[in-house]
Design an enzyme around this catalytic site. Structure first.
Site, short mmCIF file in Angstrom:
data_model
loop_
_atom_site.label_atom_id
_atom_site.label_comp_id
_atom_site.label_asym_id
_atom_site.label_seq_id
_atom_site.Cartn_x
_atom_site.Cartn_y
_atom_site.Cartn_z
N ARG A 144 -1.67 0.72 12.77
CA ARG A 144 -2.58 1.69 12.13
C ARG A 144 -3.78 1.96 13.04
O ARG A 144 -4.26 3.07 13.14
CB ARG A 144 -3.09 1.14 10.78
N CYS A 170 4.04 -0.98 3.67
CA CYS A 170 2.66 -0.66 4.05
C CYS A 170 1.65 -1.71 3.59
O CYS A 170 0.56 -1.78 4.13
CB CYS A 170 2.28 0.72 3.52
N GLN A 173 -1.00 6.37 7.14
CA GLN A 173 -0.04 5.27 7.05
C GLN A 173 1.33 5.70 7.59
O GLN A 173 1.94 5.03 8.42
CB GLN A 173 0.10 4.85 5.57
N ARG A 208 -10.82 7.97 0.65
CA ARG A 208 -9.72 7.47 -0.20
C ARG A 208 -10.12 7.72 -1.64
O ARG A 208 -11.15 7.24 -2.10
CB ARG A 208 -9.49 5.98 0.04
N HIS A 212 -0.38 9.73 1.85
CA HIS A 212 -0.99 8.64 2.63
C HIS A 212 -0.61 8.91 4.09
O HIS A 212 0.17 8.18 4.70
CB HIS A 212 -0.49 7.28 2.14
N ASP A 260 7.57 -0.23 -1.11
CA ASP A 260 6.14 -0.19 -1.46
C ASP A 260 6.02 -0.82 -2.84
O ASP A 260 7.01 -0.95 -3.58
CB ASP A 260 5.65 1.27 -1.46
N1 CP Z 1 -1.55 0.13 3.54
C1 CP Z 1 -2.82 0.39 3.16
O1 CP Z 1 -3.29 1.52 3.11
O2 CP Z 1 -3.52 -0.74 2.85
P1 CP Z 1 -4.94 -0.78 2.16
O3 CP Z 1 -4.79 -0.28 0.77
O4 CP Z 1 -5.34 -2.23 2.21
O5 CP Z 1 -5.89 0.08 2.94
N1 NVA Z 2 1.44 3.43 -3.02
C1 NVA Z 2 0.39 2.47 -2.83
C2 NVA Z 2 -0.01 2.40 -1.39
C3 NVA Z 2 -1.06 1.38 -1.09
C4 NVA Z 2 -1.49 1.39 0.34
C5 NVA Z 2 -0.79 2.84 -3.70
O1 NVA Z 2 -1.11 4.02 -3.84
O2 NVA Z 2 -1.41 1.94 -4.24
#
Ligand code: CP
Ligand code: NVA
Length: 309
Positions: free
Chosen positions: A293, A267, A138, A108, A135, A227
């Site tokens: 997930r 999410c 997800q 990530r 993502h 989101d």
């Molecule tokens: N939805 C999601 O990716 O959550 P986190 O940022 O907690 O991993």
């Molecule tokens: N769009 C959000 C998703 C978090 C899981 C971000 O990038 O923070």
């Protein structure tokens, strides 16, 4: 070797195979407890190394459970604890070591280029656990959740996104092309999807529908996704952005423009973009969505490890 970086680069057939496998595996686990291993322990002896340059609750835990349930193990790193983050060790050398010790790498990061650089230097599969433009784990899991709840192929449903153009939406757009579903997007003009993603949709002879009026986007929807308006490490003027999204809040009123049994998905983590009433209401399936997930990522891992049945 298969990577899982962007949905747009993965054949639709492979994505469907992953979902079919996840459904079978989820059904077979009904009587097993959290850390019990699936029959046959298909990833026995395998190590998934996860690295987070940004916060995570769900992705971290769900990958932990996913690999454990397949008989393997995981190690979670933060890049600022490595020489890569602090001492200037190169991606090439870091990748060589990761490939020597581990069997798969989940990353990530705030840099799409970093995911690609790792891919170029690793000799093990890389999974994108969220980057600025994607993502994918997800969204593939969200397709699974939609089909599980509605008991319909997603291609027969009207999907709506209320929110800004971000990594989750980019992956949802890719999914709309791969799975052929209708996607309506509701957001202020300034936060519409960029030209690159629109061109990609066009190149694939598909369409997305963009509205600056949330009611128009929500009308006739079977699923409404939202989101956080401010994503992790979002560099925008937060006050202005929140102001621009004021009329895009997913409220009971907005849900009333959608189809009668329209479901709500998010999410997580959440902000102010959805009312408490909708988020905790009977049409919301956000907890089931989060749990799925684990199931879908298991099949993604099997795909990457060349073990998908
Ligand atoms: N939805 C999601 O990716 O959550 P986190 O940022 O907690 O991993
Ligand atoms: N769009 C959000 C998703 C978090 C899981 C971000 O990038 O923070």
């Amino acid at each position: 070797m298969k990577h899982f970086i962007n949905l747009k680069d993965i054949p639709a057939n492979d994505l469907r195979k992953i979902l079919i496998d996840a459904k079978k595996r989820k059904n077979l686990r009904k009587k097993l407890s959290t850390l019990e291993v699936d029959k046959g322990a298909p990833l026995k002896g395998k190590l998934l190394i996860q690295m987070f340059e940004k916060s995570s609750l769900r992705t971290r835990l769900s990958f932990y459970l996913a690999i454990k349930q397949l008989g393997g193990g995981t190690l979670t790193l933060r890049s600022n604890e490595l020489h890569l983050g602090q001492g200037g060790e190169s991606i090439a050398d870091t990748a060589k070591i990761l490939s020597t010790y581990g069997d798969g790498f989940m990353l990530r990061t705030d840099s799409d280029k970093k995911v690609e650089d790792f891919k170029d230097h690793l000799s093990i599969p890389v999974i994108n656990g969220l980057s600025p433009s994607s993502h994918p784990t997800q969204v593939l899991s969200d397709v699974f959740t939609v089909e599980e709840i509605t008991k319909k192929p997603i291609s027969k449903l009207n999907i709506c996104w209320i929110g800004d153009s971000n990594n989750v939406l980019d992956s949802l757009i890719a999914a709309s092309v791969k799975f052929s579903f209708k996607l309506k997007i509701g957001c202020p003009k300034k936060f519409e999807p960029g030209q690159q993603v629109r061109n990609w949709v066009k190149k694939n002879k598909k369409k997305i529908f963009i509205y600056n009026d949330p009611k128009k986007a929500a009308s006739g929807a079977d699923v409404i996704f939202s989101d956080k308006v401010i994503s992790l490490n979002d560099k925008v003027n937060k006050k202005n952005k929140i102001q621009a999204f004021k009329k895009f809040k997913v409220s009971k009123k907005l849900m009333s423009f959608a189809n009668k049994n329209c479901i709500f998905l998010h999410c997580l983590p959440r902000g102010d973009e959805v009312s408490e009433e909708v988020f905790l209401g009977k049409n919301s399936h956000v907890w089931q969505q989060a749990l799925n997930r684990v199931h879908v990522q298991k099949s993604i891992l099997l795909y990457c490890f060349g073990k998908l049945r």
